[in-house]
Write an enzyme that holds these catalytic residues in place. Sequence first.
Site, PDB file in Angstrom:
ATOM      1  N   GLU A 141      54.907  49.868  39.580  1.00  0.00           N
ATOM      2  CA  GLU A 141      55.487  50.913  40.421  1.00  0.00           C
ATOM      3  C   GLU A 141      56.972  50.661  40.684  1.00  0.00           C
ATOM      4  OE1 GLU A 141      54.676  50.861  44.649  1.00  0.00           O
ATOM      5  OE2 GLU A 141      54.595  53.039  44.706  1.00  0.00           O
ATOM      6  N   ASP A 176      55.050  56.991  42.249  1.00  0.00           N
ATOM      7  CA  ASP A 176      55.199  57.339  43.656  1.00  0.00           C
ATOM      8  C   ASP A 176      56.316  58.383  43.735  1.00  0.00           C
ATOM      9  OD1 ASP A 176      55.884  57.438  46.381  1.00  0.00           O
ATOM     10  OD2 ASP A 176      55.107  55.411  46.701  1.00  0.00           O
ATOM     11  N   GLN A 202      51.424  58.679  44.083  1.00  0.00           N
ATOM     12  CA  GLN A 202      51.491  58.584  45.547  1.00  0.00           C
ATOM     13  C   GLN A 202      52.505  59.603  46.065  1.00  0.00           C
ATOM     14  OE1 GLN A 202      52.336  54.329  45.737  1.00  0.00           O
ATOM     15  NE2 GLN A 202      50.275  53.946  46.526  1.00  0.00           N
ATOM     16  N   GLU A 238      50.515  57.916  50.765  1.00  0.00           N
ATOM     17  CA  GLU A 238      51.192  56.718  51.264  1.00  0.00           C
ATOM     18  C   GLU A 238      52.334  57.139  52.180  1.00  0.00           C
ATOM     19  OE1 GLU A 238      53.232  54.161  48.434  1.00  0.00           O
ATOM     20  OE2 GLU A 238      52.306  52.420  49.347  1.00  0.00           O
TER      21      GLU A 238
HETATM   22  O1  LIG Z   1      55.787  50.715  48.704  1.00  0.00           O
HETATM   23  C1  LIG Z   1      55.067  51.409  47.974  1.00  0.00           C
HETATM   24  O2  LIG Z   1      55.439  52.518  47.587  1.00  0.00           O
HETATM   25  C2  LIG Z   1      53.762  50.939  47.535  1.00  0.00           C
HETATM   26  O3  LIG Z   1      53.082  51.635  46.845  1.00  0.00           O
HETATM   27  C3  LIG Z   1      53.243  49.639  47.997  1.00  0.00           C
HETATM   28  O4  LIG Z   1      52.046  49.344  47.350  1.00  0.00           O
HETATM   29  C4  LIG Z   1      54.145  48.499  47.724  1.00  0.00           C
HETATM   30  O5  LIG Z   1      54.215  48.363  46.382  1.00  0.00           O
HETATM   31 MG   LIG Z   2      53.981  53.551  46.548  1.00  0.00          MG
END
Ligand SMILES: O=C(O)C(=O)[C@@H](O)CO
Ligand SMILES: [Mg+2]
Length: 258
Positions: A141, A176, A202, A238
């Site tokens: 990530e 993400d 995410q 998240e």
């Molecule tokens: O910070 C983020 O974005 C994440 O997904 C955590 O899992 C840290 O890697």
């Molecule tokens: Mg993340």
Amino acid sequence: MPVFAANLTMMFNEWAFLDRFDAAADAGFAAVEYLFPYGATPEAIADRLARNNLQQALFNLPPGDWAAGERGIAALPGRFDALKADVERALDYAAATGVRRLHLMAGIADPHDEDAVSCYRRSVTYAAGRLAEKGIDLLLEPINGRNMPGYFLNDFGAAERLIAECGLPNLKLQFDIYHHQIIHGDVTMALRRLLSITGHIQIASVPSRNEPDGEELNYAYLFGEIDRLGYDGFIGCEYIPRGHTLDGLGWFKPFARS
Ligand SMILES: O=C(O)C(=O)[C@@H](O)CO
Ligand SMILES: [Mg+2]
């Protein structure tokens, strides 16, 4: 329709960690993720998943000494033996929870340092190989430097290149959207380009990292695009709720399990 996973590190903090599983299920989530399971036993977590009929979408391998500021050890020279032990520890939790993907944090290191680069590649290759034996994906990530200053993997292009160069079928991208928007912008075009190597998505609002219901990104549009692209994985929520977690779930109502 996307399957949303409540992130129990950030959401449902009104409850103790194990009780967050119950709270997330009561709120209509069918899946959960969190940064780390290691403060609870594998058996206790497995029990909460089973009794709430929840899927475990994701968690991270151990990150080194988090309290001392470490954010993973994969790119840190001299830590390979510790990394191997961390992989086994994570696999114990994977066996209990049934998770099919684990995120390996790179650590705080200079992405232009040759030792860090070769160490990271060695760690990634080793961990992916060991996880492949269990049918589990290893995720990388990219994280933006405002939230995590000095983080080694701070660029989606670098992750994309490494995944292509390694050519390992279980090595995938953790996309993400919050980080991508801060680092690069142009989220829709990146989803179209990178979805084939993406193992997990995410979300959070940008810039506040709150509920995905306002600010810079139009998540209603992005959810439609993710569906249109045929993504059949999880979307991890998240984000840090603006207030009480339950009060901020209006955006989630159309997707909730009844
Ligand atoms: O910070 C983020 O974005 C994440 O997904 C955590 O899992 C840290 O890697
Ligand atoms: Mg993340």
